[in-house]
Write a protein that holds these residues in place. Structure first.
Motif, short mmCIF file in Angstrom:
data_model
loop_
_atom_site.label_atom_id
_atom_site.label_comp_id
_atom_site.label_asym_id
_atom_site.label_seq_id
_atom_site.Cartn_x
_atom_site.Cartn_y
_atom_site.Cartn_z
N THR A 171 -12.10 9.05 -3.35
CA THR A 171 -11.54 8.49 -4.29
C THR A 171 -12.40 7.01 -4.60
O THR A 171 -13.22 6.68 -3.61
CB THR A 171 -10.14 7.89 -4.12
N PRO A 172 -12.17 6.43 -5.62
CA PRO A 172 -12.81 5.23 -5.64
C PRO A 172 -12.20 3.93 -4.72
O PRO A 172 -11.01 4.12 -4.58
CB PRO A 172 -12.56 4.52 -7.07
N ASP A 173 -13.26 3.27 -4.05
CA ASP A 173 -12.45 2.13 -3.19
C ASP A 173 -12.12 0.90 -4.17
O ASP A 173 -13.20 0.20 -4.72
CB ASP A 173 -13.62 1.87 -2.33
N ILE A 174 -10.98 0.79 -4.22
CA ILE A 174 -10.48 -0.15 -5.14
C ILE A 174 -10.71 -1.72 -5.01
O ILE A 174 -11.22 -2.38 -5.56
CB ILE A 174 -8.87 -0.03 -5.51
N LEU A 175 -10.38 -1.80 -3.61
CA LEU A 175 -10.56 -3.31 -3.21
C LEU A 175 -12.12 -3.47 -3.09
O LEU A 175 -12.35 -4.76 -3.34
CB LEU A 175 -10.05 -3.28 -1.56
N GLY B 181 -6.33 -7.20 2.26
CA GLY B 181 -6.33 -5.85 2.57
C GLY B 181 -5.39 -5.53 3.72
O GLY B 181 -5.27 -6.43 4.37
N PHE B 182 -4.82 -4.46 3.80
CA PHE B 182 -4.34 -3.91 5.17
C PHE B 182 -5.03 -2.80 5.79
O PHE B 182 -5.83 -2.29 5.02
CB PHE B 182 -2.93 -3.29 4.34
N ALA C 108 -1.08 -1.15 -0.86
CA ALA C 108 -0.72 0.30 -0.91
C ALA C 108 -1.95 1.27 0.20
O ALA C 108 -2.88 0.87 0.46
CB ALA C 108 -1.43 0.69 -2.35
N LYS D 187 -13.16 -3.70 8.55
CA LYS D 187 -12.92 -3.62 6.88
C LYS D 187 -12.76 -5.02 6.30
O LYS D 187 -13.38 -4.97 5.16
CB LYS D 187 -11.31 -3.08 7.11
N LYS E 17 -15.33 -5.10 3.33
CA LYS E 17 -14.79 -5.20 1.96
C LYS E 17 -15.02 -6.55 1.53
O LYS E 17 -14.45 -7.28 0.55
CB LYS E 17 -13.64 -4.65 1.88
N MET F 32 -3.72 -5.66 -1.48
CA MET F 32 -3.64 -4.21 -1.46
C MET F 32 -2.88 -3.52 -0.53
O MET F 32 -3.46 -3.39 0.80
CB MET F 32 -5.31 -3.59 -1.39
N VAL G 192 -3.98 4.03 -0.06
CA VAL G 192 -4.65 4.70 -1.28
C VAL G 192 -5.36 6.00 -0.30
O VAL G 192 -5.98 5.83 0.70
CB VAL G 192 -5.86 3.74 -1.78
N ALA G 193 -5.42 7.01 -0.89
CA ALA G 193 -5.96 8.28 -0.54
C ALA G 193 -7.31 8.06 -0.68
O ALA G 193 -7.91 7.12 -1.40
CB ALA G 193 -5.65 9.52 -1.36
N ASP G 194 -8.19 8.38 0.70
CA ASP G 194 -9.52 8.28 0.63
C ASP G 194 -10.10 9.51 -0.22
O ASP G 194 -11.27 9.66 -0.56
CB ASP G 194 -9.94 8.29 2.00
O1 C5P Z 1 -7.90 3.24 3.71
P1 C5P Z 1 -8.42 1.96 4.39
O2 C5P Z 1 -7.46 1.89 5.81
O3 C5P Z 1 -9.79 1.86 4.34
O4 C5P Z 1 -7.50 0.80 3.64
C1 C5P Z 1 -8.08 -0.55 3.80
C2 C5P Z 1 -7.69 -1.59 2.39
O5 C5P Z 1 -8.38 -1.00 1.42
C3 C5P Z 1 -6.18 -1.28 2.11
O6 C5P Z 1 -5.74 -2.42 1.64
C4 C5P Z 1 -6.13 -0.36 1.03
O7 C5P Z 1 -5.04 -0.64 0.21
C5 C5P Z 1 -7.37 -0.70 0.45
N1 C5P Z 1 -8.21 0.80 -0.16
C6 C5P Z 1 -8.54 0.80 -1.46
N2 C5P Z 1 -8.98 1.76 -2.03
C7 C5P Z 1 -9.47 2.92 -1.25
C8 C5P Z 1 -8.87 3.06 0.11
C9 C5P Z 1 -8.30 1.92 0.49
O8 C5P Z 1 -8.61 -0.39 -2.09
N3 C5P Z 1 -9.69 3.94 -1.78
#
Ligand code: C5P
Length: 413
Positions: free
Chosen positions: A309-313, A324-325, A280, A339, A343, A278, A282-284
């Motif tokens: 937003t949904p937390d994708i990871l 993750g990044f 990307a 993180k 996660k 991941m 991603v907008a929170d």
């Molecule tokens: O935004 P955050 O610093 O928490 O992002 C950490 C990791 O989680 C990233 O790899 C980002 O792509 C992922 N992420 C996600 N869904 C989100 C926010 C972040 O999967 N809503």
């Protein structure tokens, strides 16, 4: 352009066929880029190609003999088209005319290039360049279809201004695209052959109304570098992109805009995957309500109501390595570790975005890799492509620790 010393082109022998198209001059730049990337480029020119560009130019660029004539008596005994055919890891024909494509489709062998093409067992990549009507002609299209059936890869010509002054499809594809396709072909034997790797890239955009959105500064460069690096090692890559950048050649791309769309795309793509990265941003938050019409300005102070937003990871679970990044502007390592735990990631790439030459929009990055088993590796400032290769090295190490066998093409056990 690929700048890393670790590209798949390094040390590979590439036979480069040049035919008599006006785009033949672009083959000089192509030969130069391949040579600079460390490839040994054996140029084969048809007679018509030599009317557009001199073999002397290609010899100077590649530092190697240029093959032009079947009947020339060679300095040492060898049958030239056979030795070229055997040495080549890939035969690239760029630009390829309608005539050469027709000859290859029909199995004709009346010059050095067509005999080499018939004799080689190496994969073939063809980048056509010609007048748009010649390209669209059923004869040419049928020849291309026949060659595709035999496994030949084509880099489609692009639309634009042609030599005739007309606008149409027939311009030689961009060199990046040709080199990308070549890299994908050469990477097939790489250490990630048989792996399915899903990579997200770019910054999501959350609409406020039909005109405006909430976005971030992610350019997608880091994610795209990972995509190219994984492709060059032979992986089947699915890029889920929220960036406007054109997709690297040889990878499947799913275009998304919002976090919710990305979540749906990721959920589908990770089925049978070996790795999810991941990258990307991603907008929170997203607007609680998206206005159907453009919001008018008023003199009042405006307040935006946002929801998560949904937390994708967090939600993407399975037998694949999850990476993750963590792009941070303070307490880098502590936040990244948090993180990793929260996660339950296998690897987190901590990225200080306040540092010069690191983070958004730059071509370089300064990161620290932290893995679930407690390992921590601080990398120096590197190009994003170099960072990508180091990240893939770390992923492979983790996968091996988890008992993944090489090249089996199934999910992790
Ligand atoms: O935004 P955050 O610093 O928490 O992002 C950490 C990791 O989680 C990233 O790899 C980002 O792509 C992922 N992420 C996600 N869904 C989100 C926010 C972040 O999967 N809503």
């Amino acid at each position: 352009m690929i700048k890393s010393p670790m590209t798949v082109l390094q040390g590979k022998t590439i036979a480069l066929g040049i035919t008599g198209s006006i785009a033949a001059f672009k083959a000089a730049e192509l030969a130069s880029a391949l040579t600079q990337a460390g490839a040994m480029v054996d140029v084969i020119m048809t007679e018509a190609a030599q009317r557009f560009i001199s073999p002397v130019t290609l010899r100077a660029i590649t530092h190697r003999q240029v093959a032009t004539d079947m009947w020339e008596v060679p300095a040492k005994f060898e049958i030239e088209h056979i030795s070229l055919a055997e040495a080549a890891k890939v035969l690239l024909i760029a630009p390829a005319t309608a005539n050469t494509i027709a000859k290859l489709a029909g199995g004709l062998a009346d010059d050095l290039l067509s005999t080499t093409a018939l004799a080689t067992k190496a994969p073939m990549v063809i980048a056509p360049a010609m007048n748009d009507d010649m390209y669209a002609h059923p004869a040419t299209q049928q020849n291309i279809a026949r060659l595709k059936e035999r496994g030949v890869l084509f880099v489609e010509p692009s639309f634009g201004r042609l030599a005739s002054g007309k606008i149409g499809q027939g311009r030689l594809a961009k060199l990046e695209e040709i080199i990308g396709t070549l890299s994908a072909v050469l990477g097939r034997e790489g250490e990630l052959a048989g792996w399915k790797v899903v990579i997200t890239a770019g910054g999501t955009r959350e609409p406020l109304d039909p005109v405006r959105y909430l976005g971030n500064r992610s350019s997608g460069k880091m994610g795209y570098a990972l995509v190219e690096a994984a492709r060059d090692r032979g992986a089947r890559v699915i890029l889920i992109s929220a960036s406007d950048r054109p997709a690297p050649a040889g990878v499947a791309v799913v275009r998304v805009e919002t976090a919710s769309q990305m979540q749906v795309a990721v959920a589908e793509a990770v089925m049978g995957a070996d790795v999810l990265i991941m990258a990307a941003a991603v907008a929170d938050y997203q607007a609680k309500e998206v206005a159907a019409q453009k919001k008018k300005k008023t003199d009042e102070t405006q307040y935006l109501e946002l929801k998560r937003t949904p937390d994708i990871l967090q939600g993407a679970r399975g037998h694949f390595v999850r990476v993750g990044f963590a792009a941070e502007s303070e307490d880098l390592i502590a936040n990244a570790r948090h993180k990793l735990d929260e996660k339950e990631l296998d690897l987190v790439i901590a990225n200080d975005i306040t540092e010069f030459g690191s983070g958004f929009e730059t071509d370089t990055n300064h990161v620290t890799m932290i893995s679930r088993d407690g390992g921590m590796e601080a990398l120096p400032l590197l190009t994003k492509r170099e960072v990508a290769d180091r990240v893939l090295d770390a992923i492979m190490r983790l996968a091996r620790l988890r008992g993944k066998k090489k090249n089996h093409g199934e999910g992790l056990e």
